[in-house]
Write a protein that holds these residues in place. Structure first.
Motif, PDB file in Angstrom:
ATOM      1  N   SER A 132     -18.349 -16.881 -14.276  1.00 58.36           N
ATOM      2  CA  SER A 132     -17.273 -16.510 -13.316  1.00 58.36           C
ATOM      3  C   SER A 132     -16.335 -15.456 -14.462  1.00 58.36           C
ATOM      4  CB  SER A 132     -16.329 -17.447 -12.744  1.00 58.36           C
ATOM      5  OG  SER A 132     -15.802 -18.322 -13.802  1.00 58.36           O
ATOM      6  N   TYR A 133     -15.397 -14.700 -13.466  1.00 58.50           N
ATOM      7  CA  TYR A 133     -14.773 -13.974 -14.173  1.00 58.50           C
ATOM      8  C   TYR A 133     -13.261 -13.852 -13.453  1.00 58.50           C
ATOM      9  CZ  TYR A 133     -18.891 -11.781 -15.920  1.00 58.50           C
ATOM     10  OH  TYR A 133     -19.903 -11.407 -16.420  1.00 58.50           O
ATOM     11  N   PRO A 134     -12.373 -13.690 -14.544  1.00 53.93           N
ATOM     12  CA  PRO A 134     -10.899 -13.644 -13.928  1.00 53.93           C
ATOM     13  C   PRO A 134     -10.719 -12.669 -13.199  1.00 53.93           C
ATOM     14  CG  PRO A 134     -10.911 -12.559 -16.151  1.00 53.93           C
ATOM     15  CD  PRO A 134     -12.177 -13.065 -16.029  1.00 53.93           C
ATOM     16  N   VAL A 135     -10.115 -13.049 -11.940  1.00 57.07           N
ATOM     17  CA  VAL A 135      -9.661 -12.266 -10.635  1.00 57.07           C
ATOM     18  C   VAL A 135      -8.503 -12.310 -10.097  1.00 57.07           C
ATOM     19  CG1 VAL A 135     -12.130 -11.931 -10.039  1.00 57.07           C
ATOM     20  CG2 VAL A 135     -10.658 -13.598  -9.085  1.00 57.07           C
ATOM     21  N   THR A 136      -7.605 -11.564  -9.719  1.00 58.03           N
ATOM     22  CA  THR A 136      -6.387 -11.315  -9.109  1.00 58.03           C
ATOM     23  C   THR A 136      -7.013 -10.875  -7.389  1.00 58.03           C
ATOM     24  OG1 THR A 136      -5.188 -11.330 -11.021  1.00 58.03           O
ATOM     25  CG2 THR A 136      -4.292 -10.908  -8.858  1.00 58.03           C
ATOM     26  N   LEU A 137      -6.630 -11.579  -6.508  1.00 59.68           N
ATOM     27  CA  LEU A 137      -6.777 -11.052  -5.252  1.00 59.68           C
ATOM     28  C   LEU A 137      -5.357 -10.522  -4.473  1.00 59.68           C
ATOM     29  CD1 LEU A 137      -8.738 -13.943  -3.951  1.00 59.68           C
ATOM     30  CD2 LEU A 137      -9.732 -11.860  -5.195  1.00 59.68           C
ATOM     31  N   TRP A 138      -5.581  -9.038  -4.040  1.00 58.48           N
ATOM     32  CA  TRP A 138      -4.558  -8.556  -3.261  1.00 58.48           C
ATOM     33  C   TRP A 138      -4.932  -8.273  -1.986  1.00 58.48           C
ATOM     34  CZ3 TRP A 138      -0.311  -8.009  -6.394  1.00 58.48           C
ATOM     35  CH2 TRP A 138      -0.264  -7.975  -7.688  1.00 58.48           C
ATOM     36  N   ASP A 139      -3.698  -8.428  -0.910  1.00 63.72           N
ATOM     37  CA  ASP A 139      -4.109  -8.275   0.247  1.00 63.72           C
ATOM     38  C   ASP A 139      -2.786  -7.801   1.255  1.00 63.72           C
ATOM     39  OD1 ASP A 139      -4.873  -8.466   2.860  1.00 63.72           O
ATOM     40  OD2 ASP A 139      -5.502 -10.429   3.261  1.00 63.72           O
ATOM     41  N   VAL A 140      -2.960  -6.473   1.973  1.00 62.78           N
ATOM     42  CA  VAL A 140      -1.851  -5.782   2.624  1.00 62.78           C
ATOM     43  C   VAL A 140      -1.275  -6.960   3.499  1.00 62.78           C
ATOM     44  CG1 VAL A 140      -1.229  -4.219   4.241  1.00 62.78           C
ATOM     45  CG2 VAL A 140      -2.418  -3.303   2.132  1.00 62.78           C
ATOM     46  N   TYR A 141      -2.072  -7.797   4.319  1.00 62.35           N
ATOM     47  CA  TYR A 141      -1.898  -8.821   5.287  1.00 62.35           C
ATOM     48  C   TYR A 141      -1.452  -9.909   4.576  1.00 62.35           C
ATOM     49  CZ  TYR A 141      -4.256  -5.236   8.476  1.00 62.35           C
ATOM     50  OH  TYR A 141      -4.500  -4.262   8.995  1.00 62.35           O
ATOM     51  N   GLY A 142      -1.530 -10.299   3.102  1.00 62.25           N
ATOM     52  CA  GLY A 142      -1.190 -11.552   2.773  1.00 62.25           C
ATOM     53  C   GLY A 142      -1.714 -12.764   3.066  1.00 62.25           C
ATOM     54  N   GLU A 143      -3.005 -12.444   3.751  1.00 63.67           N
ATOM     55  CA  GLU A 143      -3.891 -13.588   4.053  1.00 63.67           C
ATOM     56  C   GLU A 143      -4.963 -14.216   3.026  1.00 63.67           C
ATOM     57  OE1 GLU A 143      -3.971 -12.061   8.498  1.00 63.67           O
ATOM     58  OE2 GLU A 143      -5.731 -12.008   7.487  1.00 63.67           O
ATOM     59  N   LYS A 144      -5.735 -13.384   2.388  1.00 59.91           N
ATOM     60  CA  LYS A 144      -6.570 -13.401   1.531  1.00 59.91           C
ATOM     61  C   LYS A 144      -6.218 -13.079  -0.019  1.00 59.91           C
ATOM     62  CE  LYS A 144     -10.525 -14.019   4.543  1.00 59.91           C
ATOM     63  NZ  LYS A 144     -12.029 -13.560   4.805  1.00 59.91           N
ATOM     64  N   GLY A 145      -4.841 -12.830  -0.238  1.00 56.92           N
ATOM     65  CA  GLY A 145      -4.438 -12.257  -1.462  1.00 56.92           C
ATOM     66  C   GLY A 145      -3.014 -12.099  -1.617  1.00 56.92           C
ATOM     67  N   ILE A 146      -2.528 -11.875  -2.877  1.00 54.39           N
ATOM     68  CA  ILE A 146      -0.835 -11.671  -2.711  1.00 54.39           C
ATOM     69  C   ILE A 146      -0.833 -10.179  -2.047  1.00 54.39           C
ATOM     70  CG2 ILE A 146       0.782 -11.345  -4.244  1.00 54.39           C
ATOM     71  CD1 ILE A 146      -1.194 -12.422  -6.555  1.00 54.39           C
ATOM     72  N   PRO A 147       0.566 -10.268  -1.384  1.00 51.99           N
ATOM     73  CA  PRO A 147       0.842  -9.130  -0.658  1.00 51.99           C
ATOM     74  C   PRO A 147       0.953  -7.916  -1.519  1.00 51.99           C
ATOM     75  CG  PRO A 147       2.257 -11.157   0.129  1.00 51.99           C
ATOM     76  CD  PRO A 147       1.545 -11.439  -1.020  1.00 51.99           C
ATOM     77  N   VAL A 148       0.576  -6.844  -1.118  1.00 53.57           N
ATOM     78  CA  VAL A 148       0.812  -5.608  -1.782  1.00 53.57           C
ATOM     79  C   VAL A 148       1.481  -4.558  -0.811  1.00 53.57           C
ATOM     80  CG1 VAL A 148      -1.522  -4.718  -1.155  1.00 53.57           C
ATOM     81  CG2 VAL A 148      -0.361  -3.695  -2.871  1.00 53.57           C
ATOM     82  N   ARG A 149       2.378  -3.977  -1.381  1.00 55.70           N
ATOM     83  CA  ARG A 149       3.352  -3.072  -0.795  1.00 55.70           C
ATOM     84  C   ARG A 149       3.890  -2.109  -1.520  1.00 55.70           C
ATOM     85  NH1 ARG A 149       6.175  -8.101  -0.703  1.00 55.70           N
ATOM     86  NH2 ARG A 149       5.651  -9.327   1.215  1.00 55.70           N
ATOM     87  N   THR A 150       4.333  -0.955  -0.823  1.00 54.23           N
ATOM     88  CA  THR A 150       4.720   0.387  -1.449  1.00 54.23           C
ATOM     89  C   THR A 150       5.967   0.841  -0.620  1.00 54.23           C
ATOM     90  OG1 THR A 150       4.491   2.588  -2.393  1.00 54.23           O
ATOM     91  CG2 THR A 150       3.488   1.811  -0.607  1.00 54.23           C
ATOM     92  N   SER A 151       6.830   1.386  -1.106  1.00 50.02           N
ATOM     93  CA  SER A 151       8.233   2.101  -0.222  1.00 50.02           C
ATOM     94  C   SER A 151       8.134   3.474   0.217  1.00 50.02           C
ATOM     95  CB  SER A 151       9.189   1.827  -1.319  1.00 50.02           C
ATOM     96  OG  SER A 151       9.332   2.449  -2.399  1.00 50.02           O
ATOM     97  N   ILE A 152       8.741   3.596   1.148  1.00 52.39           N
ATOM     98  CA  ILE A 152       8.636   4.967   1.341  1.00 52.39           C
ATOM     99  C   ILE A 152       9.025   6.022   0.396  1.00 52.39           C
ATOM    100  CG2 ILE A 152       9.951   6.653   3.109  1.00 52.39           C
ATOM    101  CD1 ILE A 152       8.094   5.070   4.471  1.00 52.39           C
ATOM    102  N   ALA A 153       9.914   5.973  -0.701  1.00 55.77           N
ATOM    103  CA  ALA A 153      10.567   6.718  -1.492  1.00 55.77           C
ATOM    104  C   ALA A 153       9.439   6.721  -2.683  1.00 55.77           C
ATOM    105  CB  ALA A 153      11.804   5.836  -2.311  1.00 55.77           C
ATOM    106  N   GLU A 154       8.608   5.705  -2.882  1.00 57.81           N
ATOM    107  CA  GLU A 154       7.730   5.718  -4.066  1.00 57.81           C
ATOM    108  C   GLU A 154       6.217   6.382  -3.423  1.00 57.81           C
ATOM    109  OE1 GLU A 154       6.525   2.672  -6.204  1.00 57.81           O
ATOM    110  OE2 GLU A 154       8.750   1.625  -6.341  1.00 57.81           O
ATOM    111  N   MET A 155       6.023   6.252  -2.061  1.00 55.84           N
ATOM    112  CA  MET A 155       4.899   6.819  -1.544  1.00 55.84           C
ATOM    113  C   MET A 155       4.875   8.414  -1.528  1.00 55.84           C
ATOM    114  SD  MET A 155       3.019   6.338   2.140  1.00 55.84           S
ATOM    115  CE  MET A 155       2.432   4.637   1.634  1.00 55.84           C
ATOM    116  N   GLY A 156       6.227   9.103  -1.373  1.00 57.06           N
ATOM    117  CA  GLY A 156       6.804  10.153  -1.464  1.00 57.06           C
ATOM    118  C   GLY A 156       6.133  10.817  -0.009  1.00 57.06           C
ATOM    119  N   PRO A 157       6.633  12.194   0.240  1.00 65.86           N
ATOM    120  CA  PRO A 157       6.628  13.006   1.390  1.00 65.86           C
ATOM    121  C   PRO A 157       5.031  13.409   1.700  1.00 65.86           C
ATOM    122  CG  PRO A 157       7.730  14.433  -0.023  1.00 65.86           C
ATOM    123  CD  PRO A 157       7.563  12.984  -0.779  1.00 65.86           C
ATOM    124  N   LEU A 158       4.614  13.923   0.511  1.00 62.45           N
ATOM    125  CA  LEU A 158       2.887  14.443   0.622  1.00 62.45           C
ATOM    126  C   LEU A 158       2.065  13.281   1.281  1.00 62.45           C
ATOM    127  CD1 LEU A 158       1.405  16.954   0.268  1.00 62.45           C
ATOM    128  CD2 LEU A 158       1.066  16.224  -1.911  1.00 62.45           C
TER     129      LEU A 158
END
Length: 491
Positions: A90-116
């Motif tokens: 096996s290998y070391p893994v970290t699971l991420w999930d926008v929905y927070g169901e099968k992984g750690i919630p992953v988010r970004t803010s409006i400011a960090e995303m930027g207008p483009l």
């Protein structure tokens, strides 16, 4: 410098660690072995101490967390390839999930995303994108943080209400354009976009934390996210942009700090504006100096813009099916991107490869493409298939990042600041309206007292009649004005 072997053809299929920062491409039709190749790549990167980030679109990459089960077909392939030291693991893994169901919630803010990127996510036209630029500029000037969709909606409302004030500096801010942006935001919320946008935003430096000597494999659960292509592609592009912006220059190092894998890469470039395409091309060209390697995974090299395709040095081409004249033409064009190999018709090979085989052309230690070769990719050491449902929760709880990102945070930002501003303005308007009303009542009282004084009793009948009429009209006009001010405020 270090290297690893991914398969075997007429020679071992060797990937040089340092050349991973010259990026790569894994292509092939559905069912030809791209997922296995991606797993083998991730496993080797982890063993080399290199961090990995990849998206799990089909749900069969998270099984990197468990060892391969006994499989006769795998054993037969190993014997064919002459592999002696194969040990499932096996290998070391970290699971991420926008929905927070099968992984750690992953988010970004409006400011960090930027207008483009935000304009692309919302599907805005040039005029609407211009208003988005203005919103960010004014927010920066006022010191108002744009963190979530409520902030953005409040900011757009403020621009619309004060359009005349900003017209001389920024040009026309049409109510119809603002309305169209607000409708796009509503549509984004209905597609779960509000789950992605907020705080705490993912800090890309966390992706570089190593649990030990081996590299951590970060896996974005994308089975649901992939069904919203704009969300999926914008998140990955934002992460790539953050890596470029946040990581320091490292110069010429022996191996990358992290390899970033874009699965279903065609989604990244669908309907992408020229401005954004130019930016992504620039990032891909320069990010190697930050110690980042990028691999695109898609069905055909034709899915990638030519300006980007020319920067991908390591090529792994699985089988393509070509039945129409256009498809045959595309295969010939793809074959021409490989360095010629004596006795090998690359175009013919691409259409006749077996599952697990690929035409490969990695970069040698000097950065020169190796002659094309047909190689059989080694089997993965980790489990083939999906994880049991309970394993997702176990892996989430084992991660040191769960505490940091699990709970959404809502700190004071543009929405709260503009709400406070509006409440203060409302109080000031209410106080002004009350002052006007009290002044009028005081004047009316003074007039009434003057009428009842002895002097007023000596006034003539005609004069008293005229003043009574004027006073009545004045009071009615005053009351009408007061109702108008309060009514406008209430609306």
């Amino acid at each position: 410098m270090g290297n690893f072997i991914m398969g075997k053809g007429s020679r071992p299929f060797v990937m040089e660690n340092q050349m991973l920062m010259r990026h790569g491409l894994i292509t092939g039709a559905t069912g030809t072995g791209k997922t296995v190749t991606l797993k083998v790549l991730a496993e080797n990167l982890s063993e080399q101490g290199i961090q990995v980030f990849l998206a799990d679109v089909k749900g069969d990459l998270s099984s990197l967390a468990e060892p391969l089960e006994n499989n006769p077909d795998i054993q037969a392939r190993l014997e064919t390839l002459g592999v002696k030291d194969f040990v499932p693991r096996s290998y070391p893994v970290t699971l991420w999930d926008v929905y927070g169901e099968k992984g750690i919630p992953v988010r970004t803010s409006i400011a960090e995303m930027g207008p483009l990127l935000l304009s692309r996510l919302l599907g805005l036209n040039d005029t609407q994108s211009g208003i988005m630029d203005i919103a960010f500029r004014v927010a920066d000037e006022q010191g108002w943080l744009l963190l979530d969709l409520d902030d953005l909606k409040a900011m757009l409302g403020y621009l619309s209400e004060n359009a005349a004030t900003f017209r001389s500096q920024y040009g026309n801010i049409a109510p119809a354009s603002v309305g169209a942006i607000l409708r796009s935001i509503l549509s984004l919320e209905e597609q779960d976009g509000d789950l992605l946008i907020g705080e705490p935003a993912l800090h890309v430096a966390d992706l570089l934390q190593k649990p030990g000597e081996e590299g951590m494999i970060h896996i974005l659960q994308s089975q649901k996210l992939y069904l919203k292509p704009a969300l999926y592609s914008t998140l990955l592009l934002w992460m790539l942009s953050e890596l470029y912006e946040e990581l320091p220059e490292v110069g010429n190092i022996d191996k990358p700090k992290i390899v970033f894998v874009f699965d279903e890469a065609h989604l990244l470039f669908d309907d992408m504006s020229k401005a954004l395409t130019d930016k992504i091309e620039q990032i891909i060209r320069l990010i190697r100096s930050k110690g980042v390697g990028i691999f695109f995974v898609t069905q055909s090299p034709m899915d990638i813009p030519e300006s980007v395709l020319g920067q991908l040095g390591n090529k792994i081409q699985h089988a393509l099916r070509a039945y129409t004249p256009k498809e045959l033409k595309d295969v010939r064009a793809i074959a021409q991107t490989f360095r010629e190999s004596e006795g090998l018709d690359v175009a013919e090979a691409i259409t006749s490869l077996q599952t697990g085989q690929a035409v490969v052309s990695p970069l040698d230690p000097d950065g020169t493409p190796m002659p094309a070769d047909i190689a059989m990719i080694y089997p993965p050491k980790s489990k083939i298939g999906t994880l049991a449902e309970e394993r997702y929760g176990e892996l989430m709880r084992q991660s040191p990042f769960l505490f940091k990102y699990e709970q959404r945070v809502n700190r004071e930002s543009a929405y709260e600041m503009l709400s406070t501003r509006a409440e203060q303005l409302a109080r000031e308007q209410e106080a002004e309206a009350l002052r006007v009303q009290l002044e009028k009542e005081a004047k009316e009282k003074a007039k009434k007292e003057a009428k009842n004084s002895p002097r007023s009793n000596r006034e003539g009948i005609t004069e008293r009649f005229t003043k009574n009429i004027a006073g009545t009209v004045g009071r009615e006009v005053g009351r009408t004005l007061i109702r108008g001010i309060l009514g406008s405020f209430k609306r």
